[in-house]
Design an enzyme around this catalytic site. Structure first.
Site, PDB file in Angstrom:
ATOM      1  N   LYS A   6      19.288 -25.655   8.811  1.00  0.00           N
ATOM      2  CA  LYS A   6      20.662 -26.056   8.500  1.00  0.00           C
ATOM      3  C   LYS A   6      21.115 -27.225   9.388  1.00  0.00           C
ATOM      4  O   LYS A   6      20.431 -27.555  10.378  1.00  0.00           O
ATOM      5  CB  LYS A   6      21.574 -24.837   8.662  1.00  0.00           C
ATOM      6  CG  LYS A   6      21.220 -23.690   7.705  1.00  0.00           C
ATOM      7  CD  LYS A   6      22.217 -22.544   7.827  1.00  0.00           C
ATOM      8  CE  LYS A   6      21.852 -21.414   6.870  1.00  0.00           C
ATOM      9  NZ  LYS A   6      22.884 -20.352   6.858  1.00  0.00           N
ATOM     10  N   TYR A  61      24.700 -22.098  -3.127  1.00  0.00           N
ATOM     11  CA  TYR A  61      25.251 -20.808  -2.658  1.00  0.00           C
ATOM     12  C   TYR A  61      26.176 -20.169  -3.700  1.00  0.00           C
ATOM     13  O   TYR A  61      27.091 -19.432  -3.323  1.00  0.00           O
ATOM     14  CB  TYR A  61      25.999 -21.014  -1.344  1.00  0.00           C
ATOM     15  CG  TYR A  61      25.112 -21.071  -0.119  1.00  0.00           C
ATOM     16  CD1 TYR A  61      24.340 -19.972   0.261  1.00  0.00           C
ATOM     17  CD2 TYR A  61      25.062 -22.204   0.690  1.00  0.00           C
ATOM     18  CE1 TYR A  61      23.539 -20.004   1.400  1.00  0.00           C
ATOM     19  CE2 TYR A  61      24.266 -22.246   1.835  1.00  0.00           C
ATOM     20  CZ  TYR A  61      23.512 -21.135   2.185  1.00  0.00           C
ATOM     21  OH  TYR A  61      22.727 -21.175   3.317  1.00  0.00           O
ATOM     22  N   ASN A  71      24.134 -20.605  11.777  1.00  0.00           N
ATOM     23  CA  ASN A  71      23.042 -19.713  12.208  1.00  0.00           C
ATOM     24  C   ASN A  71      21.643 -20.339  12.021  1.00  0.00           C
ATOM     25  O   ASN A  71      20.666 -19.646  11.806  1.00  0.00           O
ATOM     26  CB  ASN A  71      23.165 -18.353  11.517  1.00  0.00           C
ATOM     27  CG  ASN A  71      23.048 -18.436  10.007  1.00  0.00           C
ATOM     28  OD1 ASN A  71      22.912 -19.522   9.455  1.00  0.00           O
ATOM     29  ND2 ASN A  71      23.080 -17.298   9.337  1.00  0.00           N
ATOM     30  N   HIS A  98      18.115 -20.700   6.984  1.00  0.00           N
ATOM     31  CA  HIS A  98      18.309 -19.851   5.789  1.00  0.00           C
ATOM     32  C   HIS A  98      16.930 -19.488   5.253  1.00  0.00           C
ATOM     33  O   HIS A  98      16.018 -20.306   5.269  1.00  0.00           O
ATOM     34  CB  HIS A  98      19.074 -20.622   4.706  1.00  0.00           C
ATOM     35  CG  HIS A  98      19.003 -19.952   3.359  1.00  0.00           C
ATOM     36  ND1 HIS A  98      19.870 -18.952   2.988  1.00  0.00           N
ATOM     37  CD2 HIS A  98      18.131 -20.098   2.332  1.00  0.00           C
ATOM     38  CE1 HIS A  98      19.531 -18.519   1.768  1.00  0.00           C
ATOM     39  NE2 HIS A  98      18.481 -19.210   1.356  1.00  0.00           N
ATOM     40  N   GLU A 119      16.036 -20.763  -5.662  1.00  0.00           N
ATOM     41  CA  GLU A 119      16.257 -21.670  -4.534  1.00  0.00           C
ATOM     42  C   GLU A 119      15.166 -22.739  -4.430  1.00  0.00           C
ATOM     43  O   GLU A 119      15.451 -23.902  -4.128  1.00  0.00           O
ATOM     44  CB  GLU A 119      16.345 -20.857  -3.233  1.00  0.00           C
ATOM     45  CG  GLU A 119      17.587 -19.966  -3.215  1.00  0.00           C
ATOM     46  CD  GLU A 119      17.704 -19.124  -1.967  1.00  0.00           C
ATOM     47  OE1 GLU A 119      16.807 -19.167  -1.097  1.00  0.00           O
ATOM     48  OE2 GLU A 119      18.728 -18.421  -1.852  1.00  0.00           O
TER      49      GLU A 119
HETATM   50  P1  CMP Z   1      22.419 -17.568   4.824  1.00  0.00           P
HETATM   51  O1  CMP Z   1      21.255 -16.703   5.113  1.00  0.00           O
HETATM   52  O2  CMP Z   1      22.193 -19.011   4.559  1.00  0.00           O
HETATM   53  O3  CMP Z   1      23.228 -16.941   3.578  1.00  0.00           O
HETATM   54  C1  CMP Z   1      24.595 -17.169   3.376  1.00  0.00           C
HETATM   55  C2  CMP Z   1      25.243 -17.813   4.550  1.00  0.00           C
HETATM   56  O4  CMP Z   1      26.644 -17.631   4.620  1.00  0.00           O
HETATM   57  C3  CMP Z   1      24.736 -17.173   5.836  1.00  0.00           C
HETATM   58  O5  CMP Z   1      23.412 -17.486   6.067  1.00  0.00           O
HETATM   59  C4  CMP Z   1      25.741 -17.696   6.833  1.00  0.00           C
HETATM   60  O6  CMP Z   1      25.504 -19.052   7.177  1.00  0.00           O
HETATM   61  C5  CMP Z   1      27.003 -17.598   5.991  1.00  0.00           C
HETATM   62  N1  CMP Z   1      27.712 -16.327   6.203  1.00  0.00           N
HETATM   63  C6  CMP Z   1      27.341 -15.103   5.875  1.00  0.00           C
HETATM   64  N2  CMP Z   1      28.268 -14.187   6.210  1.00  0.00           N
HETATM   65  C7  CMP Z   1      29.260 -14.883   6.761  1.00  0.00           C
HETATM   66  C8  CMP Z   1      30.518 -14.528   7.307  1.00  0.00           C
HETATM   67  N3  CMP Z   1      30.925 -13.253   7.348  1.00  0.00           N
HETATM   68  N4  CMP Z   1      31.293 -15.494   7.774  1.00  0.00           N
HETATM   69  C9  CMP Z   1      30.894 -16.788   7.731  1.00  0.00           C
HETATM   70  N5  CMP Z   1      29.696 -17.196   7.212  1.00  0.00           N
HETATM   71  C10 CMP Z   1      28.901 -16.255   6.749  1.00  0.00           C
END
Ligand code: CMP
Length: 137
Positions: free
Chosen positions: A9, A49, A112, A115, A126
């Site tokens: 990311k 998404y 984070n 993904h 995806e």
């Molecule tokens: P990812 O695995 O890419 O899948 C969806 C993404 O949404 C996740 O990682 C985070 O980056 C984001 N995400 C998931 N839950 C939350 C949350 N509660 N608040 C903010 N972002 C979130």
């Protein structure tokens, strides 16, 4: 053999973690079948998404994912989906196990670092979102 989509990311790219993430995947025996660095628009992030369209974090997540370059890759191996999820750690870095990418580098649940597809049906959608068949080797 199974394929999954992995994204480094914008925060991961900004923190110079491309090599670190790829190294951790390769050390676990996974193979990079396709890879590119791109920058996606807010609309493209929303399409990717789409399953989260009704979540409260959808707008902020898609702003984040379009703020800077990302690296998208197709990762291949035995149980690749589960293996990658194990290497990444829990979505929320506060809950991620020691030695996982998110525990080591992520700032919060949204920023984070990585993904990975959560199941085979998601992986199919995806991978085809970013790659055509002739780019996967
Ligand atoms: P990812 O695995 O890419 O899948 C969806 C993404 O949404 C996740 O990682 C985070 O980056 C984001 N995400 C998931 N839950 C939350 C949350 N509660 N608040 C903010 N972002 C979130």
């Amino acid at each position: 053999m199974q394929r999954t989509l992995v994204i480094i990311k914008p925060d991961g790219v900004q923190k110079n973690l491309i090599g670190e993430v790829i190294g951790r995947l390769e050390k676990r025996g996974l193979r990079i079948a396709a890879l590119k660095k791109i920058k996606i628009s807010k609309e493209q992030a929303k399409g990717f998404y789409i399953v989260h369209k009704d979540k409260p974090f959808y707008d902020s997540l898609t702003d984040f994912m379009s703020e800077g370059p990302i690296v998208v890759m197709v990762v291949e191996g035995k149980d690749a989906i589960l293996e990658v999820r194990d290497i990444m750690g829990a979505t929320n870095p506060a809950e991620a196990k020691e030695g996982t990418i998110r525990r080591d580098f992520a700032e919060n649940i949204e920023r984070n670092i990585v993904h990975g597809s959560d199941k085979p049906e998601s992986a199919g959608f995806e991978i085809s979102y970013f790659f055509s068949q002739i780019e996967i080797l």
